[in-house]
Design an enzyme around this catalytic site. Structure first.
Site, PDB file in Angstrom:
ATOM      1  N   THR A  47      10.684  74.931  -7.277  1.00 18.95           N
ATOM      2  CA  THR A  47      11.567  75.583  -7.232  1.00 18.95           C
ATOM      3  C   THR A  47      12.110  75.052  -8.486  1.00 18.95           C
ATOM      4  OG1 THR A  47      12.155  75.550  -5.872  1.00 18.95           O
ATOM      5  CG2 THR A  47      10.317  77.611  -5.744  1.00 18.95           C
ATOM      6  N   LYS A 261      15.115  76.168   0.786  1.00 21.50           N
ATOM      7  CA  LYS A 261      15.688  75.020  -0.121  1.00 21.50           C
ATOM      8  C   LYS A 261      17.215  75.474  -0.235  1.00 21.50           C
ATOM      9  CE  LYS A 261      14.443  72.956  -4.597  1.00 21.50           C
ATOM     10  NZ  LYS A 261      13.597  73.269  -5.874  1.00 21.50           N
ATOM     11  N   LYS A 343      15.117  75.331 -16.648  1.00 19.08           N
ATOM     12  CA  LYS A 343      14.858  76.478 -16.998  1.00 19.08           C
ATOM     13  C   LYS A 343      14.327  76.679 -18.409  1.00 19.08           C
ATOM     14  CE  LYS A 343      19.058  77.374 -15.189  1.00 19.08           C
ATOM     15  NZ  LYS A 343      19.681  75.608 -14.939  1.00 19.08           N
TER      16      LYS A 343
END
Ligand SMILES: Cc1cc2nc3c(=O)[nH]c(=O)nc-3n(C[C@H](O)[C@H](O)[C@H](O)COP(=O)(O)OP(=O)(O)OC[C@H]3O[C@@H](n4cnc5c(N)ncnc54)[C@H](O)[C@@H]3O)c2cc1C
Length: 375
Positions: A47, A261, A343
């Site tokens: 992620t 996380k 991102k």
């Protein structure tokens, strides 16, 4: 065969660059020293945070708006999720860079947001236990992108359009040749009109001028078993950045694998050689992350489920380097993503395709990202 463009490094940025070049009908060769994906660079760990109210600088917001569009477009093409909206909070003292920077982006770009005090943070997101002097900027567009799947689908989409992507083939040398380039690998030699260098932590191996401008740094991530799992599920808990006395923590709701996380920017401050990274975990690695969990997320302070090492590649001002090679404009580079690049991967791919094939990028102001700022 001569290629229109060769891309060195099919990681986060290179896979997207290969896709954008191929989607413009270019003959592309992508060269990756390992596999797609792999766990030795900067783009693994399941992620990555995405957010629009960007505390680092308002100049990133137009790139981010485009990144959101491209994430959605690639999801549609691939038929699988790549972007999961969870909401996000930037937490810190009111006068911190995180809060002031985030609000500045919101105000300059008219972004939806809410300012929350500590009690309100805890009321909305009971997983947090913020000290009373902290506030948060809540942004509804905050979320998660999936790095490994992103690289796989970008590379697959590029291959479908005819790009050749060689895995397990390390580039050992490149040189300008006429107006183009010649690239040597452990397996062969190739010629192209353009070269795109997206080598992540290995950037300075490909461009020695980046030796002091793109410095790899060891990071460690932890996944812990929440004691109250319902407080850390998607929907109940946002992605976050938390600027605290100890440094800047960031984290994710439970997604994909069990466990909350969490990481800490610049972890233990260990610059490293990307080929000699210490990938063992030591008590001090866990201690620095546990301290953040215990103090700010006590209901997540259960057993350690997983830890991973990963690499930041820091530029001196922590802004990206997106530019043409000064002497040879047929060569372009994307480097120094400094712990906040993933991102942007699809839009960096688009920018790199512009730099390579058009010699510049008319769609965005890249003023913040030029090499000239270090001269
Ligand atoms: C722990 C951690 C947490 C992060 N969290 C976030 C986050 O939440 N949000 C966010 O936006 N960003 C985050 N980042 C940053 C982000 O992940 C990176 O900015 C991004 O992954 C960089 O991508 P890259 O393409 O530059 O590097 P990489 O993905 O590492 O790609 C470089 C590729 O080049 C290949 N290569 C290098 N040299 C050669 C050669 N000579 N020949 C062939 N191939 C070569 C490498 O093998 C590699 O595959 C985080 C990073 C880390 C480490």
């Amino acid at each position: 065969m001569r290629y229109d463009a060769i891309v060195i490094g099919i990681g986060g940025m290179g896979s997207a660059a290969a896709w954008h070049l191929a989607s413009r009908g270019r003959r592309v060769l992508g060269l990756e020293q390992f596999t797609i994906p792999h766990e030795l660079g900067s783009s693994h760990g399941l992620t990555r945070i995405i957010r629009l109210a960007y505390s680092e600088h308002p100049s990133y917001v137009p790139l981010l708006r485009r990144a959101y569009e491209l994430w959605r477009a690639m999801e549609q093409r691939a038929g699988e999720p790549l972007l999961v909206i969870t909401g996000g909070v930037d937490v810190g003292p009111e006068a911190s860079g995180t809060i002031e920077g985030s609000l500045r982006s919101c105000l300059e770009h008219g972004l939806p947001h809410e300012l929350l005090d500590a009690a309100e943070i805890e009321r909305r997101f009971p997983g947090f236990r913020p000290p009373r002097d902290l506030v948060a900027v809540y942004q509804p567009e905050g979320g998660i992108v999936l790095p490994e799947r992103s690289m796989v689908v970008h590379a697959a989409a590029a291959r479908e359009l005819g790009a050749e992507i060689h895995e397990g083939e390390r580039v050992t040398e490149w040189r300008p040749e006429g107006g183009g380039v010649r690239v040597r690998t452990e397996a062969g030699e190739y010629a192209a009109d353009r070269l795109v260098i997206t080598a992540g932590p290995w950037a300075s191996r490909c461009v020695p001028e980046l030796a002091r401008l793109a410095i790899p740094e060891r990071q460690v991530l932890i996944w812990t078993q929440p004691l109250r799992p319902e407080r850390f599920a998607v929907g109940a808990f946002p992605i976050f950045n938390l600027e605290a006395e100890e440094g800047r923590f960031y984290g994710f709701p439970v997604y994909g694998v069990p466990g909350l996380k969490l990481g800490k920017y610049h972890h233990l401050g260990q610059q490293t050689d990307p080929d000699r990274v210490d990938r063992e975990f030591h008590p001090e690695d866990e201690a620095v992350l546990r301290a953040g969990i215990r103090r700010y997320l006590p209901d997540a302070d259960g057993e350690t489920l997983l830890m991973k090492t990963c690499l930041f590649t820091n530029s001196p001002d922590e802004h990206f380097i997106l530019d043409l090679y000064p002497e040879w404009p047929q060569v372009s580079m994307a480097a120094g993503f400094s712990g906040h690049g993933f991102k942007f991967a699809p839009v960096i791919g688009e920018v790199m395709a512009d730099l390579a094939m058009e010699g510049g990028c008319a769609r965005f102001d890249l003023g913040l990202f030029g090499l000239h700022r270090f001269v």
